[in-house]
Design an enzyme around this catalytic site. Sequence first.
Site, PDB file in Angstrom:
ATOM      1  N   SER A 701      20.472 -92.733  -4.608  1.00  0.00           N
ATOM      2  CA  SER A 701      20.295 -91.649  -3.513  1.00  0.00           C
ATOM      3  C   SER A 701      18.887 -91.404  -3.569  1.00  0.00           C
ATOM      4  O   SER A 701      18.486 -90.556  -2.369  1.00  0.00           O
ATOM      5  CB  SER A 701      21.157 -90.491  -3.828  1.00  0.00           C
ATOM      6  OG  SER A 701      20.537 -89.999  -5.127  1.00  0.00           O
ATOM      7  N   LYS A 744      23.810 -80.941  -4.264  1.00  0.00           N
ATOM      8  CA  LYS A 744      22.223 -81.076  -3.792  1.00  0.00           C
ATOM      9  C   LYS A 744      21.986 -80.043  -2.689  1.00  0.00           C
ATOM     10  O   LYS A 744      20.885 -79.381  -2.863  1.00  0.00           O
ATOM     11  CB  LYS A 744      22.214 -82.396  -3.206  1.00  0.00           C
ATOM     12  CG  LYS A 744      22.368 -83.827  -4.392  1.00  0.00           C
ATOM     13  CD  LYS A 744      22.379 -84.967  -3.310  1.00  0.00           C
ATOM     14  CE  LYS A 744      22.538 -86.257  -4.519  1.00  0.00           C
ATOM     15  NZ  LYS A 744      22.671 -87.439  -3.920  1.00  0.00           N
TER      16      LYS A 744
END
Length: 836
Positions: A701, A744
């Site tokens: 990511s 996140k």
Amino acid sequence: MTEKKDSLGVEIGVDITSPGDPDEGDVLIPENLPILPLRDMVLYPEIVAPVMVGRESSKRLVDEAVAGNKTIGLVALRDPEIEDPTATDLYSFGTAARIVQMLRFPDGTIRIVVEGLARIRLTKITATSPYFRGDVEVVTPPQSESPKIDALVRNVLASFQQMVEMAPYIPDQLFVAAINISEPDNLADFMASNVNISIEERQELLETTDVESRLEKLVRIINRELAILQMGSKIQEEVQSEMEQGQREFLLRKQLEIIRRELGDSPDEKAEVDELREQLESLVMPDDARKEAERELGRLERIPSASPEHAVIRSYLDWMLAFPWDKSTPEEIDVNKAAKILDADHYDLEKVKDRILEYLAVKQLSSEIRGPILCFVGPPGVGKTSLGKSIAKATGREFVRLSLGGVRDEAEIRGHRRTYIGSMPGRIVQALRRAGTINPVVMLDEIDKLGADFRGDPAAALLEVLDPEQNRSFRDHYLDVPVDLSRVLFITTANVLDTIPPALLDRMEVLPLPGYTEPDKLQIAKRFLIGRQRSEHGLKASQLTITDAAIRRVIENYTREAGVRNLEREIATLARKAARAIASKERRKVTIDERQVPKFLGKRKFQHTVAEEADEVGLATGLAVTGAGGDVLFVEASLVPGKGGLTLTGQLGQVMQESARAAFTYARSRADALGAEADWWEKFDVHIHVPAGAIPKDGPSAGVTMTTALVSALTGKPIRKTVGMTGEVTLRGKVLPVGGIKEKLLAAHRAGLETVLLPRDNEVDLDDVPEFVIRNTEIVLVRHVDEVVQEALGIKGLAKGRGPRRVGKKPKAPSTRGRSAPKSRKGSPQRRRKGA
């Protein structure tokens, strides 16, 4: 008469026989005789035996008898313990005897040797002092001859011969003497005097004057003694066959055991076995388990308690009897009540609660449903373990927790085989025994931290335990019988799914528990944590008050976590400070507001915002998911003169290194569009670093973050300080979806980021993000890394086509201070804005 003296002149013996004494046939028995009481002894006619004399009256009797006609009467005492007997203590039958020898010992005692003459009946005691005297009547047995007497004589002799052969205390010469006695009367008396029988039986034989009756009694007595000797010989043979050389103690224990068994006694070992058998019979258990338990109980009966195997079998039976084969907790399934319990114990977690209530609803309608294997996955401190307790409380079941962290031995799950010393059942069987029921809620905590080594793989052993199709007949190595685990409600917990084997993960229904938002933590602190810490520290509600603003400051400046454990620790610190102030009489009550938090907790530990940082070249802000929830991740990139080398630092994993190489290739391929020299990579080396080098990092990511940092270093354009990003990048520049979107975005919100760049395919994950986060954050959904670079660096004209999609609040106009504002290129994508 011959006297004998020792070297000191003490008379030690008198031989009172002489050639001139009349022989036995000429002895006349007076009608009145001195009577000598006997202890533990009966004298028969024609028998010569020694007698010890100790009482003064008895010694005087002997002295006067020796000086007279040497004839006395010997009568046994009814109770040999009596020291001073009276006339009633004497039996009425005795034996007239002649003293043939007297020995006097230095201690004053006298031993006489007497010869029985005839049976006498004591008709009257005529004197008791200085010793007993009495009128006696000679009893002459009737002389009779019959075939029955001859048969009895032969039977007695045959049995006596066997006894002589088996009894070590009877010399062989006695049998020779017996076969040379012609008179049945004398033979019966000879046998009676040499057989080991009680005084009562000897006296009974003495009083039996009929020869035939006496022989019949003697036959019974000898046969009984012979049977005892044969049993003793059998015992000796059995013990000898089982005894190892040198184990004398074992021999004695075995003899005692066999004797008790043959006599039908109930020693402690037998009582123990009987108690175990009663418990086994009263239990309701499967046929296989009962058959195995009965087999081991039979072995326990045959094995001596001194054997090491005895303890092993006893321990096994204890486990079999203590296991709850048929014990279950009645389920009180009430969906509404369960919902209230879950809401009272936990804040939020709506999806998890809905799944639990769905299971309970189906269970209420159908009792045949198999229990699901739920796996709670989330960072530490979000309530995974306490949620399992609430499920047990809502269903009315017992709760057992098993910590699997660090378990590396398969035997911890399946149990140890009984061939090993100290073997025990596995943790599953132990948990059911502790619960006391066959249908508890069993929580397998930290299942993602199982290990494996040369002793086996515990995760592989759990495949059978957590498979509803197989756990009906789970076989523990120690019990070695099928155990039904289908009624157990298994719940597992994990922080991450990466370390769980795919086959094991496939058997579980994963329920993610994401980290709490700041409003969630505020509500949890108000509803649960503050009240619990007040109670633990002995404070009343009126004595400690913490304002909402103070709680928010603690959350923002003193904790950085997805859960609430550190928050509770900080609240506990506040409670301790308040308790000290109240105990020392400084205050009667304590109210803590936002301004007083640093006074109690010290300077702030964390700074969650990056808005105060300046825009920098080669520094990109990424988003990551850790064991503690979401977090901000910085990526630094720098170009130095060189020959196109790529250096990666920051303890990056293999996947993350591959993402960095993909970013490097993208920057080379897009050099012209970025306004860089086509061969820049031949003149410069690239160094990409991810701070916090002591912490291992991996995952795809960070691809877009590394690409953005590298492009910024290449073009010299700073990256907007309020922009965070996440996403995997390909060589063609496509941005692929990643996981942990909720965590996140929560981390971005805590860090003060205004804009977050996400992969377009992650739009479906925004449904799980709290509404206030979307309202306060601009979310840009991108498909290509060109769109990322354009948004973060402000380079126009890179992205072609429709362009990114925007969700959330309208951002402030980005500042151009510190970087050049490129001219708008013709055909740049139009930005579309959409409110939350």
